[in-house]
Every structure is written in C-alpha cells, then in structure tokens.
Design a protein around this motif. Structure first.
Motif, PDB file in Angstrom:
ATOM      1  N   CYS A 137       0.849  -1.196   0.000  1.00 57.45           N
ATOM      2  CA  CYS A 137       0.000   0.000   0.000  1.00 57.45           C
ATOM      3  C   CYS A 137       0.882   1.243   0.000  1.00 57.45           C
ATOM      4  CB  CYS A 137      -0.895  -0.019   1.231  1.00 57.45           C
ATOM      5  SG  CYS A 137      -1.786   1.531   1.433  1.00 57.45           S
ATOM      6  N   CYS A 151      -2.682   3.954   7.501  1.00 57.08           N
ATOM      7  CA  CYS A 151      -3.846   4.264   8.336  1.00 57.08           C
ATOM      8  C   CYS A 151      -3.668   3.623   9.719  1.00 57.08           C
ATOM      9  CB  CYS A 151      -5.124   3.722   7.691  1.00 57.08           C
ATOM     10  SG  CYS A 151      -5.361   4.296   5.997  1.00 57.08           S
ATOM     11  N   CYS A 164      -4.966   0.044  10.452  1.00 54.93           N
ATOM     12  CA  CYS A 164      -4.694  -1.020   9.482  1.00 54.93           C
ATOM     13  C   CYS A 164      -3.755  -2.090  10.057  1.00 54.93           C
ATOM     14  CB  CYS A 164      -4.065  -0.403   8.237  1.00 54.93           C
ATOM     15  SG  CYS A 164      -3.873  -1.586   6.905  1.00 54.93           S
ATOM     16  N   ASN A 214      -4.828  -4.899   1.127  1.00 55.41           N
ATOM     17  CA  ASN A 214      -4.008  -3.724   0.828  1.00 55.41           C
ATOM     18  C   ASN A 214      -4.570  -2.933  -0.356  1.00 55.41           C
ATOM     19  OD1 ASN A 214      -1.992  -3.679   2.905  1.00 55.41           O
ATOM     20  ND2 ASN A 214      -1.282  -5.626   2.065  1.00 55.41           N
ATOM     21  N   ARG A 231      -7.084   2.646  -3.384  1.00 52.56           N
ATOM     22  CA  ARG A 231      -7.119   4.032  -2.909  1.00 52.56           C
ATOM     23  C   ARG A 231      -7.071   4.952  -4.128  1.00 52.56           C
ATOM     24  NH1 ARG A 231      -4.485   5.566   1.894  1.00 52.56           N
ATOM     25  NH2 ARG A 231      -3.501   7.287   0.768  1.00 52.56           N
TER      26      ARG A 231
HETATM   27  S1  SF4 Z   1      -4.157  -0.970   3.100  1.00 52.36           S
HETATM   28 FE1  SF4 Z   1      -5.904   0.407   3.194  1.00 52.36          FE
HETATM   29  S2  SF4 Z   1      -6.269   0.706   5.381  1.00 52.36           S
HETATM   30 FE2  SF4 Z   1      -4.198  -0.139   5.156  1.00 52.36          FE
HETATM   31  S3  SF4 Z   1      -2.817   1.639   5.108  1.00 52.36           S
HETATM   32 FE3  SF4 Z   1      -3.344   1.123   3.001  1.00 52.36          FE
HETATM   33  S4  SF4 Z   1      -5.139   2.393   2.542  1.00 52.36           S
HETATM   34 FE4  SF4 Z   1      -4.907   2.387   4.747  1.00 52.36          FE
END
Ligand code: SF4
Length: 309
Positions: A36, A48, A51, A93, A125
C-alpha cells in the motif's frame, strides 16, 4: 427499492447480484501480494492507524499460492455450503499499487480462472490510480462486470488527519469521476466510530456520498486491532466506542438518509477474533445484522426514507 426484501429494508448485495446474474454470486477473495502506498510513504509512516499487517486481507487466499490455487482452495471451502457463480475479489491492501503491465496480466488471469466467474472486484485508494490504470480498468470493464472499491472512511478533516489516511476528498472525487466516465461501478468504504467524528459527521458523509455518482457502500464499525497504532492510542487512553445499540441506531439513520438506488454491500465488518481488542460485539456479525433488520422493520424504517430531507 428494487433490491429491498421484506426482511432487509435496504438494497442488499445478494438481491442485486441475483437480479443482475440470475443466480447467487459469491466473492472469492484473492491475494495478489500487493502493498500500500500509504504504508510505504516516508512522510506518513505506517499508513492508516487502524490497518493491520494484512491490510484487511485476513480472509483472502495465501499470497504464496498461485491465483488458481487460491481460487480453488476457497471455492472448495465454500462449495461445502454454497453453489453459484463467482466474482474474484482483490481485497488485501491496495490492489492497483503495481505497474500497469503487471496489473493487466494479473487481472486478465484472475477473470479467466473459471467459467463461473462473472465479475472482478478491486479494492484500492484514489492515489494509487492514474490515467494508464483508469484506462486498464476501462478495458477490463468491457470484458467482465467490474467493481472498484474506494476507501474514504470519513470526510471530517480532523479524522482524516487522525487516521493518517494520506489523501483528501478531492483525490477521492477525481477517482469517482474517472471511474464513472468509464461506466465502472464504484463502491465506497466508510467507517463509523472514530473519536474525532461526531454523530452528525457520520450522517454528513452519507449526504456527501448522495451527491456523487456511486453505486455501492460498505459501512463498517471502527475496529481496534492488535499490533496497530490505533491499539496503542486506545490502550494508553481508551476512548468511547459505540455499543451495539448505538451502532445499530446510527446505521439505521445512515440508511434512511442514503439514496435509494445505492447497493448496501455491508453494514458491519469482519475481523479475526485473535486480533480484535474492541468492540467485541462486532464478532457477532449476524446478531448485529439481525438487530439492524429487526429495528428497521419495527419502526417502518427503510433506505432512502429521509433522503430528501
Ligand atoms: S491498506 Fe488500506 S487501510 Fe491499510 S494503510 Fe493502506 S489504505 Fe490504509
């Protein structure tokens, strides 16, 4: 209210799939070994705050297996209970966070794993999408039914900063527009229960989503999971989390505000028991869903009842 049933007074995913595909459809969660950008960001340090290491992929296939092996193993487990068509689902992710050529190979392979596959669902995202990736998704949507799940979680600036989300509303809105330009269904994730969000904030996010061209929503309760930054914050200084009844009432208020044409993919989330600190009532997923359904029937509540207010 095409997809509302007597028991469930909101558009259920199950009814939507039955209508669209003529039979029951199951999502098969595959793991493409994605990371991510938010977790890897040097400035945001760790992604986040809620997470986990798996990035919501605790119920997906094993990333060390090929996609075919993952698909077959999960199907085998499910077929003990169910039968039907399938949608392959990349959940763990950020599933567009690879070069576009690699994505093309992976997604093409995924939708060709079986003749039973009727669609592809990809969670990502907004900041892991660009023109080349939008175009790839546009191509894929001509080959199969495509859903893109976009995380939003909150529209309160204080919460966006608290959760270390790493993107703003403008980025999200751009992604919705680009996806809709290509007629791709957009499913948005929101989370209830951040200590920085008020009750009104949780209603405002629904009013905001009603102004956008989205096709689906996933509503979650904030989970405090072990080995996360949120767990550290919570254990040092516990903050108030919704009780089951408070959550039920909020979700009903949200559903009453929600546009009646949006499909409700989830009204509560899953998490592995061994990782969950609080709220423990979220482990009883069917009780949570039943409580919401029961109160909606008792109070003659339904999705979209207050959309025009
Ligand atoms: S996988 Fe999703 S929840 Fe986890 S850090 Fe990345 S965007 Fe945020």
């Amino acid at each position: 209210m095409e997809y509302m049933t007597k028991e469930k007074r909101y558009n259920t995913l199950n009814a939507f799939y039955r209508h669209k595909f003529g039979e029951k459809v199951f999502k098969i969660p595959l793991n493409g070994g994605f990371s991510c950008p938010n977790k890897e960001s040097k400035t945001l340090k760790g992604g986040c705050i809620y997470c986990t290491e798996s990035g919501s992929g605790d119920f997906a296939g094993d990333k060390n297996d090929s996609l075919k092996e993952q698909y077959n193993k999960i199907l085998q487990m499910m077929n003990n209970k169910w039968n039907g068509k399938t949608i392959v689902y990349f959940q763990a992710n950020t599933n567009t966070y690879k070069p576009v050529d690699e994505l093309r190979i992976m997604f093409d392979e995924a939708i060709s794993l079986s003749e039973d596959i009727v669609g592809l669902s990809i969670a990502t995202r907004c900041d892991a999408l660009d023109e080349a990736k939008y175009n790839l998704l546009g191509e894929l949507s001509k080959k199969t039914y495509l859903q893109i799940e976009l995380g939003l979680q909150s529209i309160n600036d204080e919460t966006i900063s608290f959760m270390n989300r790493g993107h703003n509303k403008e980025c999200f809105e751009r992604a919705v527009k680009e996806l809709r330009k290509r007629e791709i269904d957009v499913v948005v994730h929101i989370i209830n229960g951040f200590p920085t969000d008020s009750y009104q904030d949780s209603l405002n996010i629904i009013k905001y989503l009603n102004t956008l061209d989205i096709q689906g929503i996933k509503i979650h309760m904030l989970h405090v999971m072990r080995q996360t930054k949120l767990a550290k914050i919570y254990l040092e200084k516990p903050f108030k989390l919704f009780s089951l009844n408070e959550y039920r009432d909020l979700v009903i208020d949200q559903l009453e505000l929600l546009n009646s044409n949006i499909i409700v993919h989830r009204i509560t989330g899953d998490s592995p028991k061994h990782l969950l600190i609080e709220p423990q009532w979220t482990l009883k997923k069917f009780i949570v869903m039943n409580e919401i359904d029961k109160k909606m029937r008792e109070t003659n509540s339904y999705q979209g009842k207050k959309t025009t207010l």
